[in-house]
Each structure stands twice: as structure tokens, then as C-alpha cells.
Design an enzyme around this catalytic site. Sequence first.
Site, PDB file in Angstrom:
ATOM      1  N   GLU A  35      52.048  30.339  43.160  1.00  0.00           N
ATOM      2  CA  GLU A  35      50.948  30.048  42.237  1.00  0.00           C
ATOM      3  C   GLU A  35      51.491  29.229  41.069  1.00  0.00           C
ATOM      4  O   GLU A  35      52.483  29.607  40.433  1.00  0.00           O
ATOM      5  CB  GLU A  35      50.313  31.340  41.718  1.00  0.00           C
ATOM      6  CG  GLU A  35      49.326  31.171  40.571  1.00  0.00           C
ATOM      7  CD  GLU A  35      48.190  30.204  40.875  1.00  0.00           C
ATOM      8  OE1 GLU A  35      47.914  29.329  40.021  1.00  0.00           O
ATOM      9  OE2 GLU A  35      47.591  30.315  41.968  1.00  0.00           O
ATOM     10  N   ARG A  36      50.839  28.103  40.764  1.00  0.00           N
ATOM     11  CA  ARG A  36      51.356  27.188  39.744  1.00  0.00           C
ATOM     12  C   ARG A  36      50.853  27.481  38.334  1.00  0.00           C
ATOM     13  O   ARG A  36      51.392  26.972  37.359  1.00  0.00           O
ATOM     14  CB  ARG A  36      50.998  25.755  40.110  1.00  0.00           C
ATOM     15  CG  ARG A  36      49.518  25.433  40.011  1.00  0.00           C
ATOM     16  CD  ARG A  36      49.221  24.016  40.447  1.00  0.00           C
ATOM     17  NE  ARG A  36      47.798  23.714  40.315  1.00  0.00           N
ATOM     18  CZ  ARG A  36      47.238  22.572  40.721  1.00  0.00           C
ATOM     19  NH1 ARG A  36      47.988  21.656  41.298  1.00  0.00           N
ATOM     20  NH2 ARG A  36      45.940  22.367  40.577  1.00  0.00           N
ATOM     21  N   CYS A  43      38.652  31.977  39.407  1.00  0.00           N
ATOM     22  CA  CYS A  43      37.634  33.025  39.302  1.00  0.00           C
ATOM     23  C   CYS A  43      37.962  34.016  38.194  1.00  0.00           C
ATOM     24  O   CYS A  43      37.161  34.269  37.310  1.00  0.00           O
ATOM     25  CB  CYS A  43      37.487  33.757  40.632  1.00  0.00           C
ATOM     26  SG  CYS A  43      36.402  35.190  40.537  1.00  0.00           S
ATOM     27  N   ALA A 184      24.601  27.582  40.093  1.00  0.00           N
ATOM     28  CA  ALA A 184      24.980  28.832  39.442  1.00  0.00           C
ATOM     29  C   ALA A 184      25.715  28.588  38.125  1.00  0.00           C
ATOM     30  O   ALA A 184      25.417  29.214  37.103  1.00  0.00           O
ATOM     31  CB  ALA A 184      25.843  29.671  40.382  1.00  0.00           C
ATOM     32  N   ALA A 269      28.029  20.163  35.160  1.00  0.00           N
ATOM     33  CA  ALA A 269      28.152  21.218  36.174  1.00  0.00           C
ATOM     34  C   ALA A 269      27.547  20.698  37.474  1.00  0.00           C
ATOM     35  O   ALA A 269      26.549  21.207  37.967  1.00  0.00           O
ATOM     36  CB  ALA A 269      27.444  22.485  35.700  1.00  0.00           C
ATOM     37  N   HIS A 444      14.040  57.747  42.933  1.00  0.00           N
ATOM     38  CA  HIS A 444      13.054  57.448  41.891  1.00  0.00           C
ATOM     39  C   HIS A 444      13.461  58.158  40.600  1.00  0.00           C
ATOM     40  O   HIS A 444      13.871  59.310  40.629  1.00  0.00           O
ATOM     41  CB  HIS A 444      11.670  57.936  42.318  1.00  0.00           C
ATOM     42  CG  HIS A 444      10.628  57.794  41.251  1.00  0.00           C
ATOM     43  ND1 HIS A 444      10.011  56.606  40.973  1.00  0.00           N
ATOM     44  CD2 HIS A 444      10.105  58.712  40.381  1.00  0.00           C
ATOM     45  CE1 HIS A 444       9.152  56.788  39.990  1.00  0.00           C
ATOM     46  NE2 HIS A 444       9.184  58.046  39.604  1.00  0.00           N
TER      47      HIS A 444
END
Length: 465
Positions: A35-36, A43, A184, A269, A444
Site C-alpha cells: 500500500e503506497r 473508502c 452518490a 463529482a 412494531h
Amino acid sequence: MAETSFDLIVLGGGPGGYVAAIRAAQLGMKTALVEREHLGGICLNWGCIPTKALLRSSEINHLLHTLDAYGFSADNIRFDIGKIVKRSRAVANQLSGGVKHLLRKNKVTVFDGHGKLAGKGKLSVTKDGKPVAELSAKHIILATGARARVLPGIEPDGKLIWTYREAMVPDIMPKRLIVIGSGAIGAEFASFYLNLGAEVTLVEVLDRILPVEDAEISTFVQKAFQKQGMKILTGAKLQGLRKGADEVTAVIEAGGKVQEITADRVISAVGIVGNVEDIGLEGTGVKVDRTHVVIDELCRTGEPGVYAIGDLTGPPWLAHKASHEGVLCVEAIAGKHVHVLDTKNIPGCTYCRPQVASVGLTEEAAKKAGHEVKVGRFPFIGNGKAIAMGEPEGMIKTVFDAKTGELLGAHMAGTEVTEMIQGYTIAKTMETTETELMETVFPHPTISEAMHEAVLDAYGRVIHI
């Protein structure tokens, strides 16, 4: 520099990569993860998790300004955007540290650096241009994720034009904001800033916002946004942006008219593209289609021994899809029997206000696929718990195959629907029909009773409307 040998190497430590690495270690594989930047990926560090922390703050601001409806009063209500951002970053950092702990607990070897395929069964790792390690393994999983798409004319500059990254750590609280794209990400940031008091204009090139959702849900959410004060332009084309010293003017064509809207900031986006560059795909059998790696049902690429999962492989771009693919891929490598992933059983959630959640086919898609359908609907205004909570704006829609009773899709908008969609997701995964759903007893008072009523309505048996 000695070569380091593993059974499995995972390139990328996001929700697909780190889950794949942990599952591989659980199955007895000697596993490496490269992982860099940040464990947990986009996320956890810059997407799903910290944005939910931000949205929680905006929800609280909304509640504080509606206290009278609940019998309370408060004066001089205000917020500190710096503290809101600080809390969001703290949440992300806490969870990133948790991922690091889980990897260490499961004895996954983590390499900090940039990984790149370097021949059959080999992967080189560099950091700041300097070699870190040469790794080898029979199996290599690519989980490099995706990044924000950049369109000509709205290139982010980090000041006036933001991507999701700048929008999460704003240097100012904009009074006027334009959001380009209503998927989203766009819908969530539009909702966040609107609920903190900004004047928000949401711009969508297609004919409705949230275009992947069922048309009725899109219409419902658009009306809710407009009621809250958001300006929405659909079927809109951005003709250009003019930057000032501390503001931006957008030239937008919509409804046959061209208008200019000035804002303090613009958020772009407009989708994402896969991170396929500089990971050594050249000269391999890995096929790339429109920035995404092509895989089969077991996440295998065209290069033997090389697999791909998550956002790198295309839609749906969802963390839970990536995690599921990671487990599926590793278990297939281990020779275990796996169930091929059916994307129609993957739920999608958008955490704007009102929330949106769905699984399966929309009504339109079901009809296009040749199904004769039965459709049920139930509004939150008919649900006692929703009214008691002061959240009567919402609806649930179910789509069934008229001949077999198969649940084809479920679509929801309203408070906490993102927590309830899993009920329909389980039903779809277990291939239940309307009979089992109608015979299920729902507690309920809960908002989930509306899920039951939406099923009953599809078959003419609804009680409370």
C-alpha cells in the site's frame, strides 16, 4: 536487495485489498500487502467513513434548527467547520489504525510503497522512487481502486474547484456552492453543505438526479431536496467556468436556456476512473476496458496468476462489493467452492437527507428484461414510528415478477433506509418470494414495517394506506 517470496501478494490496501489479505492469511497463505498511502484505502480515509461523519454533523445541525417541533428551544446555534472536519479525520484515522492492527494480528506482511508488476509472479515495490523490495508469489491480486474523473474545463485546482478530497477538508465554509454530478458522491456533498446553510445548486447532465436509482425514487428525492431549498438543474450542460479571485461563475445550458451561476466553490463529482497506470500492465495479458481491468466471475484477468477486484474492475463502485470480491477471489485461489457474485444482489446506499437505498432491478429495468411485474409502494406517512420520530417523508417500492413471485428489486428513500435495505438483500440472496416476505412478522413499532407493507401492496393486501 533480497527477493521475498509469498503465496499471495495483494496490491492495494483498500476495503477489497486488506480484506483479501486477511482472508488469505486465515486460509494459511503466506501473504503480503503493498500500500503506497493509507491502509483502508479511499473508502476508509477519504470516502465512505469520513463522509458519514461529516453528514452526521450536518444532520445534527438540521435537528438543532428544528428543535421546536420536539418541544425544545435553543439560542445562538452555530457550528465550527474546523471542528467538524477534525472529528471526521479523527474517525478515519482511528479506523485506519484498526486495519493496521488487523493485518498485524493476522500476520500479513505490509510493504509501504508503490507496487508494480515486474514479470511473471513478481512485483517490485518502490518508495519515493527508491527500491524497497522485490516480491514474488504464484498469485497476485490487483486492488488499486479508482480516483475522481477529471473532465476538460472543470479540472480541480484545490482552491475554487474541488474534488471530494477538498470538499471533505474545506478551507472555508462556502456560502454558495455548485455541485456538478448528482450520483452518490454529488448528492451527499450537496446535502451536507445544504444542511450546513449553504446555497447549493446541483447540476446533472441526465434528465434526473441519482440516475442509477428507480425513477420514482429519483423524483421523490429531487422534490425533497428542492423543498429544503436546493436548486436543481437536470438535462444540464456545463459550457464553461470563469474563475475570479475567490469565486467561480458557471455557464450552464438547461431547458433551452443559458444561465450564469456564481458560487464560492464548485465540486466536481462526475464519476471515477480505475487506477490502471504505472502498475506494470504493459506486456501482460491483462485487458483494460475504459480504464477498468476486465475479469471473469472468479476475478481472474487475462494474465495467469494475476487477479483484480474492487473499483479497479468497474461498477458498481462500492466498498462492500470490493470486500466480497476479495474473499471470493482468495477462496477460489484456495480451491474452495464459491458462489459467483450476482451484482443484482449488491445493495447501494446514498447517505444524503433523505437517505436512499436499493437492491436489484428498477421497475424500468425489470420490464426491459422481459418481466411482467407487480409493484408495491408504501409511504412513511403511513408508518407510526416514522411519524413519531418526526421523519414522515419517505417511501418504499418493491418490484416482483408477476409469474413467479421473485423479488426483482427494492427501492427506498427516507430516514435510516440504508440500515434497512439489508432485509431485502437477504431476501434476494435467499431467493425468497412474496409468500415468505408476507408471512414474515415485522416488529412494531419500527420503520421496517413499511417494508412489509410495500410487499403487501404489490399483491393488493396493504393494510395502512
